[in-house]
Design an enzyme around this catalytic site. Structure first.
Site, PDB file in Angstrom:
ATOM      1  N   ASN A  12      44.476  43.815  41.273  1.00  0.00           N
ATOM      2  CA  ASN A  12      44.499  42.884  42.398  1.00  0.00           C
ATOM      3  C   ASN A  12      45.297  41.636  42.031  1.00  0.00           C
ATOM      4  O   ASN A  12      44.883  40.850  41.177  1.00  0.00           O
ATOM      5  CB  ASN A  12      43.055  42.524  42.771  1.00  0.00           C
ATOM      6  CG  ASN A  12      42.960  41.671  44.017  1.00  0.00           C
ATOM      7  OD1 ASN A  12      43.651  40.672  44.158  1.00  0.00           O
ATOM      8  ND2 ASN A  12      42.074  42.056  44.919  1.00  0.00           N
ATOM      9  N   GLU A  13      46.447  41.446  42.666  1.00  0.00           N
ATOM     10  CA  GLU A  13      47.311  40.313  42.321  1.00  0.00           C
ATOM     11  C   GLU A  13      46.687  38.978  42.687  1.00  0.00           C
ATOM     12  O   GLU A  13      46.940  37.963  42.029  1.00  0.00           O
ATOM     13  CB  GLU A  13      48.678  40.473  42.988  1.00  0.00           C
ATOM     14  CG  GLU A  13      49.573  41.494  42.300  1.00  0.00           C
ATOM     15  CD  GLU A  13      49.760  41.203  40.818  1.00  0.00           C
ATOM     16  OE1 GLU A  13      50.049  40.042  40.458  1.00  0.00           O
ATOM     17  OE2 GLU A  13      49.605  42.135  40.010  1.00  0.00           O
ATOM     18  N   GLY A  14      45.872  38.959  43.753  1.00  0.00           N
ATOM     19  CA  GLY A  14      45.171  37.720  44.093  1.00  0.00           C
ATOM     20  C   GLY A  14      44.244  37.291  42.969  1.00  0.00           C
ATOM     21  O   GLY A  14      44.212  36.125  42.581  1.00  0.00           O
ATOM     22  N   ASP A  72      33.156  42.452  38.111  1.00  0.00           N
ATOM     23  CA  ASP A  72      32.696  43.115  39.323  1.00  0.00           C
ATOM     24  C   ASP A  72      32.106  42.017  40.176  1.00  0.00           C
ATOM     25  O   ASP A  72      31.271  41.236  39.715  1.00  0.00           O
ATOM     26  CB  ASP A  72      31.669  44.203  39.046  1.00  0.00           C
ATOM     27  CG  ASP A  72      31.482  45.103  40.270  1.00  0.00           C
ATOM     28  OD1 ASP A  72      32.493  45.555  40.827  1.00  0.00           O
ATOM     29  OD2 ASP A  72      30.328  45.335  40.666  1.00  0.00           O
ATOM     30  N   SER A  73      32.598  41.914  41.370  1.00  0.00           N
ATOM     31  CA  SER A  73      32.168  40.824  42.225  1.00  0.00           C
ATOM     32  C   SER A  73      32.000  41.327  43.638  1.00  0.00           C
ATOM     33  O   SER A  73      32.528  42.386  44.005  1.00  0.00           O
ATOM     34  CB  SER A  73      33.191  39.678  42.184  1.00  0.00           C
ATOM     35  OG  SER A  73      34.486  40.155  42.506  1.00  0.00           O
ATOM     36  N   GLY A 156      40.353  39.102  50.531  1.00  0.00           N
ATOM     37  CA  GLY A 156      39.070  39.780  50.655  1.00  0.00           C
ATOM     38  C   GLY A 156      38.177  39.159  51.721  1.00  0.00           C
ATOM     39  O   GLY A 156      38.591  38.950  52.871  1.00  0.00           O
ATOM     40  N   LYS A 178      39.193  26.062  44.847  1.00  0.00           N
ATOM     41  CA  LYS A 178      38.419  27.306  44.781  1.00  0.00           C
ATOM     42  C   LYS A 178      38.042  27.639  43.347  1.00  0.00           C
ATOM     43  O   LYS A 178      36.892  28.025  43.074  1.00  0.00           O
ATOM     44  CB  LYS A 178      39.222  28.451  45.402  1.00  0.00           C
ATOM     45  CG  LYS A 178      38.454  29.764  45.466  1.00  0.00           C
ATOM     46  CD  LYS A 178      39.317  30.869  46.060  1.00  0.00           C
ATOM     47  CE  LYS A 178      38.600  32.212  46.002  1.00  0.00           C
ATOM     48  NZ  LYS A 178      39.454  33.320  46.430  1.00  0.00           N
TER      49      LYS A 178
END
Length: 210
Positions: A12-14, A72-73, A156, A178
């Protein structure tokens, strides 16, 4: 892999943008699993965020060695009995867009109001060290399910996660804001301190590690 290289088990690039920003104090080269040549299909069959994080990290570590991190989120919505929880990435199918996933959650929670819309993002991180030892961290970011999606900065479920103290969704925050308050940001900061201890001390005097 060299100890100065850290592999993060995600494509995931984000996530990778956030991860590299937070871990830059370590002075290590942070690679995605694909960049490290470990583009694996991993079955996440754990029952908790922590179990799934370790499953991912160990699968990549067995291929690359060195230091491998995985997280893991997910989003936990109280009025939906904790859904989507550990199934956040697979909720409604991995190929389903988050625009559709987000709207589905909002529709299902439509009758809830105020504190009934309480929710949190949870992030667990596992680090496998070169000798096979495992480090764990877990943090959360508390908020509310928004009334409607808002913001362009996140990814997401960020557009539907409302933070009352900012009066904004997670997608309306800057990356710096963030990272300071997010579940992943806090879990990574805690893990960064553990890795600094592993490396033999602080690598940057500006960190908050004790």
């Amino acid at each position: 892999m060299n100890e100065e290289t850290i592999i993060f088990a995600t494509g995931n690039e984000g996530k990778m943008r956030e991860i590299r920003e937070i871990l830059k104090d370590l002075g290590a080269n942070v690679l995605s699993m694909k960049e490290a040549g470990a583009d694996l299909s991993i079955v996440e069959d754990g029952t908790t965020f922590l179990e799934n994080a370790e499953i991912k990290a160990r699968a990549v570590w067995e291929k690359t060695g060195g230091i491998v991190l995985a997280d893991d989120s997910g989003l936990v919505v109280d009025c939906l009995d904790g859904e989507p929880g550990i199934y956040s990435a697979r909720y409604m199918g991995e190929d389903t867009s988050y625009e559709i996933k987000n709207q589905n959650l909002l529709n299902r929670a439509a009758k809830a109001s105020g504190e009934e819309r309480s929710a949190r993002f949870v992030c667990s991180i596992a680090a496998i060290l070169p000798d096979g030892r495992v480090l764990h961290t877990e943090e959360a970011m508390e908020g509310l399910l928004a009334d409607a999606p808002a913001g362009e900065e996140g990814f997401g479920y960020d557009p539907i996660f409302y933070l009352p103290e900012f009066k904004k969704t997670a997608s309306q925050l800057t990356m710096e804001q963030k990272n300071q308050i997010s579940h992943r940001g806090k879990a990574l900061e805690t893990m960064k301190c553990k890795l600094m201890e592993y490396y033999g001390g602080k690598k940057d005097e500006n960190t908050d590690c004790q």
